[in-house]
Design an enzyme around this catalytic site. Structure first.
Site, PDB file in Angstrom:
ATOM      1  N   CYS A 148       0.843  -1.188   0.000  1.00 24.05           N
ATOM      2  CA  CYS A 148       0.000   0.000   0.000  1.00 24.05           C
ATOM      3  C   CYS A 148       0.885   1.248   0.000  1.00 24.05           C
ATOM      4  O   CYS A 148       1.839   1.347  -0.769  1.00 24.05           O
ATOM      5  CB  CYS A 148      -0.953  -0.036   1.197  1.00 24.05           C
ATOM      6  SG  CYS A 148      -2.146   1.311   1.272  1.00 24.05           S
ATOM      7  N   ASP A 303      -9.604  -3.624  -6.168  1.00 23.78           N
ATOM      8  CA  ASP A 303      -9.031  -2.612  -5.279  1.00 23.78           C
ATOM      9  C   ASP A 303      -9.614  -1.237  -5.610  1.00 23.78           C
ATOM     10  O   ASP A 303      -9.465  -0.746  -6.724  1.00 23.78           O
ATOM     11  CB  ASP A 303      -7.505  -2.589  -5.436  1.00 23.78           C
ATOM     12  CG  ASP A 303      -6.803  -1.884  -4.295  1.00 23.78           C
ATOM     13  OD1 ASP A 303      -7.454  -1.058  -3.629  1.00 23.78           O
ATOM     14  OD2 ASP A 303      -5.610  -2.156  -4.081  1.00 23.78           O
ATOM     15  N   HIS A 332      -7.987  -4.902  -1.958  1.00 25.53           N
ATOM     16  CA  HIS A 332      -6.817  -4.224  -1.398  1.00 25.53           C
ATOM     17  C   HIS A 332      -6.275  -4.950  -0.165  1.00 25.53           C
ATOM     18  O   HIS A 332      -5.065  -5.017   0.031  1.00 25.53           O
ATOM     19  CB  HIS A 332      -7.183  -2.786  -1.030  1.00 25.53           C
ATOM     20  CG  HIS A 332      -6.015  -1.953  -0.612  1.00 25.53           C
ATOM     21  ND1 HIS A 332      -5.090  -1.471  -1.516  1.00 25.53           N
ATOM     22  CD2 HIS A 332      -5.609  -1.525   0.608  1.00 25.53           C
ATOM     23  CE1 HIS A 332      -4.170  -0.772  -0.877  1.00 25.53           C
ATOM     24  NE2 HIS A 332      -4.463  -0.784   0.416  1.00 25.53           N
TER      25      HIS A 332
END
Length: 358
Positions: A148, A303, A332
């Site tokens: 991330c 995502d 995600h």
């Protein structure tokens, strides 16, 4: 009274009784059951700075890959999502594959950390952690894995340190191009979002605010979905265990240091400086073309936080000769936890890294 109610339930149709049992079980899970234990892969702290800790995970077998791996997490949430539970842990998987695995845990910032900037994390913390990993592993090279926002920070670090012996970099659902960040582009538009007032007022951004923003990307699914699913599958012990693990992590957020948040929103979401080569960190221009390491860049089909096109944009900028983009059938978070992570993500990371770690 409870016994009388149970007697009444027993007289009702089977489907009604089943619905009652599921609601009763869901209520018990939400109100009386203990939270599950997380982050159980054995580890030791080998370095600290401020609230940040550097972990080395204890090997479960002799090390079979020469180059150590340092995992760099985001500044939001806690990194145990990568080591959630035995059998559902990317860290455990890599350790069992014979990798020497390390992880940066940024800790939980407080008001005294409100002036911390991305510059500090990228130019002070990460370089020292890298040197400590290489010294501990007695290696002259290193591999990095950024998840991330941690991957975005890793790309900046690597671009600013082309002299360091970084052999491999794995980016996992990390955004690089913010020209179209979905709903975030609208919500964070500087014409409507008073970023300075927010940071100046709060100092540090509460985790509840970050979590609310992420959940609003798909509000029905994120706010209602978990509890509808829990009631529907409350009698499935395996599902309940996974549900409790995920909810513990989702609700265990950490504050975002104010100045770092100001940079993250303004420099990235509002002005898209990274991919355009305009980002300046501690007086130095960030040029992603400086990245020459072998790169595995992974995006997730579902995502909404790091949309696949935001992730893939890196591939045209970096100078790496060995670079691979992979689109995984996950979201995600499910990119690193759950059945698809176990069957897709873990082997993808493990096999790619194994070929490049000796």
């Amino acid at each position: 009274m409870v016994k009388d109610w149970e007697d009444v339930i027993d007289t009702l149709p089977q489907e009604v009784k089943r619905t009652y049992r599921r609601f009763k079980r869901a209520t018990e899970i939400l109100t009386t059951e203990a939270e599950p234990e997380v982050g159980l892969t054995p580890k030791e702290i080998i370095w600290t700075k401020n609230k940040t800790k550097l972990y080395r995970f204890a090997p479960s077998q002799p090390k079979t890959h020469r180059i150590p791996l340092l995992i760099i997490y985001a500044l939001i949430n806690k990194p145990y999502i990568l080591d959630l539970s035995p059998g559902n842990s990317l860290v455990e998987y890599l350790v069992n594959q014979g990798f020497d695995v390390y992880m940066l845990d940024w800790g939980t910032p407080a008001l005294e950390d409100r002036h911390m900037k991305l510059d500090d994390y990228i130019m002070d913390y990460i370089p020292r952690a890298v040197r400590k990993v290489m010294k501990t592993a007695e290696s002259d090279e290193i591999s990095l894995l950024g998840y991330c926002m941690g991957g975005t920070m890793t790309s900046i670090f690597a671009a600013l340190h082309p002299d360091l012996p970084i052999r491999n970099i794995i980016f996992m659902t990390s955004p690089f191009d913010f020209s179209d960040a979905g709903l975030f582009t609208n919500w964070l538009d500087n014409r409507y979002f008073n970023l300075d007032k927010m940071v100046d007022t709060m100092g540090i951004i509460p985790p509840e605010m970050i979590d609310f923003g992420n959940k609003m990307l798909k509000p029905v699914v994120n706010f209602c979905g978990p509890y509808v699913n829990l009631v529907d599958r409350a009698e499935n012990d395996s599902f309940v265990n996974s549900w409790k693990l995920m909810q513990k992590w989702v609700n265990d957020g950490i504050p975002f240091p104010g100045e770092a948040f100001r940079q993250w929103i303004r420099e990235f979401y509002q002005h898209n400086k990274l991919i355009n080569g305009e980002l300046v960190i501690r007086g130095r221009n960030v040029n992603l073309a400086n990245i020459k390491a072998s790169v595995l860049n992974m995006a997730a089909e579902r995502d909404h936080i790091a949309i696949p096109h935001q992730v893939e944009a890196l591939m045209d900028i970096i100078s790496s000769q060995d670079k691979t983009f992979v689109l995984l059938p996950t979201g995600h978070v499910s990119v690193c936890f759950g059945r698809q992570a176990i069957n897709k993500t873990y082997p993808t990371v493990g096999s790619w890294l194994a070929e490049r770690s000796n």
